[in-house]
Design a protein around this motif. Structure first.
Motif, PDB file in Angstrom:
ATOM      1  N   GLY A  22       0.805  -1.219   0.000  1.00 36.91           N
ATOM      2  CA  GLY A  22       0.000   0.000   0.000  1.00 36.91           C
ATOM      3  C   GLY A  22       0.829   1.256   0.000  1.00 36.91           C
ATOM      4  N   ASN A  23       2.088   1.148  -0.389  1.00 38.87           N
ATOM      5  CA  ASN A  23       2.994   2.300  -0.384  1.00 38.87           C
ATOM      6  C   ASN A  23       3.185   2.928  -1.764  1.00 38.87           C
ATOM      7  N   SER A  24       2.313   2.633  -2.684  1.00 42.67           N
ATOM      8  CA  SER A  24       2.438   3.163  -4.029  1.00 42.67           C
ATOM      9  C   SER A  24       1.926   4.593  -4.070  1.00 42.67           C
ATOM     10  N   THR A  25       2.726   5.514  -4.591  1.00 46.18           N
ATOM     11  CA  THR A  25       2.356   6.933  -4.626  1.00 46.18           C
ATOM     12  C   THR A  25       2.168   7.457  -6.047  1.00 46.18           C
ATOM     13  N   GLU A  26       2.111   6.563  -7.018  1.00 51.09           N
ATOM     14  CA  GLU A  26       1.981   6.978  -8.414  1.00 51.09           C
ATOM     15  C   GLU A  26       0.575   7.502  -8.684  1.00 51.09           C
ATOM     16  N   ASP A  27       0.496   8.532  -9.537  1.00 52.23           N
ATOM     17  CA  ASP A  27      -0.814   9.027  -9.940  1.00 52.23           C
ATOM     18  C   ASP A  27      -1.291   8.249 -11.172  1.00 52.23           C
ATOM     19  N   GLU A  28      -2.487   8.544 -11.635  1.00 53.80           N
ATOM     20  CA  GLU A  28      -3.082   7.799 -12.754  1.00 53.80           C
ATOM     21  C   GLU A  28      -2.213   7.868 -14.019  1.00 53.80           C
ATOM     22  N   ALA A  29      -1.655   9.022 -14.314  1.00 54.83           N
ATOM     23  CA  ALA A  29      -0.827   9.176 -15.519  1.00 54.83           C
ATOM     24  C   ALA A  29       0.433   8.317 -15.425  1.00 54.83           C
ATOM     25  N   GLU A  30       1.049   8.281 -14.262  1.00 59.09           N
ATOM     26  CA  GLU A  30       2.251   7.455 -14.073  1.00 59.09           C
ATOM     27  C   GLU A  30       1.918   5.967 -14.167  1.00 59.09           C
ATOM     28  N   ILE A  31       0.776   5.587 -13.629  1.00 56.50           N
ATOM     29  CA  ILE A  31       0.354   4.188 -13.711  1.00 56.50           C
ATOM     30  C   ILE A  31       0.082   3.803 -15.153  1.00 56.50           C
ATOM     31  N   ASP A  32      -0.609   4.685 -15.895  1.00 58.39           N
ATOM     32  CA  ASP A  32      -0.875   4.423 -17.309  1.00 58.39           C
ATOM     33  C   ASP A  32       0.428   4.284 -18.101  1.00 58.39           C
ATOM     34  N   ALA A  33       1.390   5.155 -17.816  1.00 61.35           N
ATOM     35  CA  ALA A  33       2.687   5.096 -18.507  1.00 61.35           C
ATOM     36  C   ALA A  33       3.407   3.786 -18.196  1.00 61.35           C
ATOM     37  N   ALA A  34       3.351   3.356 -16.937  1.00 64.38           N
ATOM     38  CA  ALA A  34       4.000   2.104 -16.545  1.00 64.38           C
ATOM     39  C   ALA A  34       3.330   0.909 -17.226  1.00 64.38           C
TER      40      ALA A  34
END
Length: 108
Positions: A22-34
């Motif tokens: 539960g330590n993920s701090t990525e926003d939606e754009a970063e998740i989409d890019a990943a």
């Protein structure tokens, strides 16, 4: 194991640990890019149905897909576990994507 592959594996393992904790701090754009990046790495492995490829990759009808098959632009699909029909990888679509881009500017 190749040093770069080990580095990639270790980085991905750290990301998975953070997500699970539960330590993920990525926003939606970063998740989409990943997701896009990891999907690119996986294009030659994961299999997809004709319908999915038509809707999400080639943006064409199944009839057009069949025409590309007949012309040899798309290779014959392969049987795969979980599919009742033949399946393809996104890498298999490279020539069809290039063909569509090259011919999209033509007016018929």
């Amino acid at each position: 194991m190749n040093i770069k592959l080990k580095l990639l594996r270790d980085l991905m393992a750290d990301i998975i640990e953070d997500i699970d904790a539960g330590n993920s701090t990525e926003d939606e754009a970063e998740i989409d890019a990943a997701i896009d990046m990891l999907s690119t790495l996986n294009h030659g492995i994961k299999r997809y149905s004709k319908r999915w490829l038509c809707d999400n990759v080639l943006h064409c009808s199944e009839s057009t897909f069949n025409n590309y098959l007949a012309l040899g632009i798309i290779p014959k699909g392969q049987p795969a576990v979980g599919f009742k029909e033949l399946s393809w990888s996104i890498k298999d679509m490279d020539d069809a994507i290039a063909y569509r881009k090259a011919n999209s500017a033509k007016i018929y």
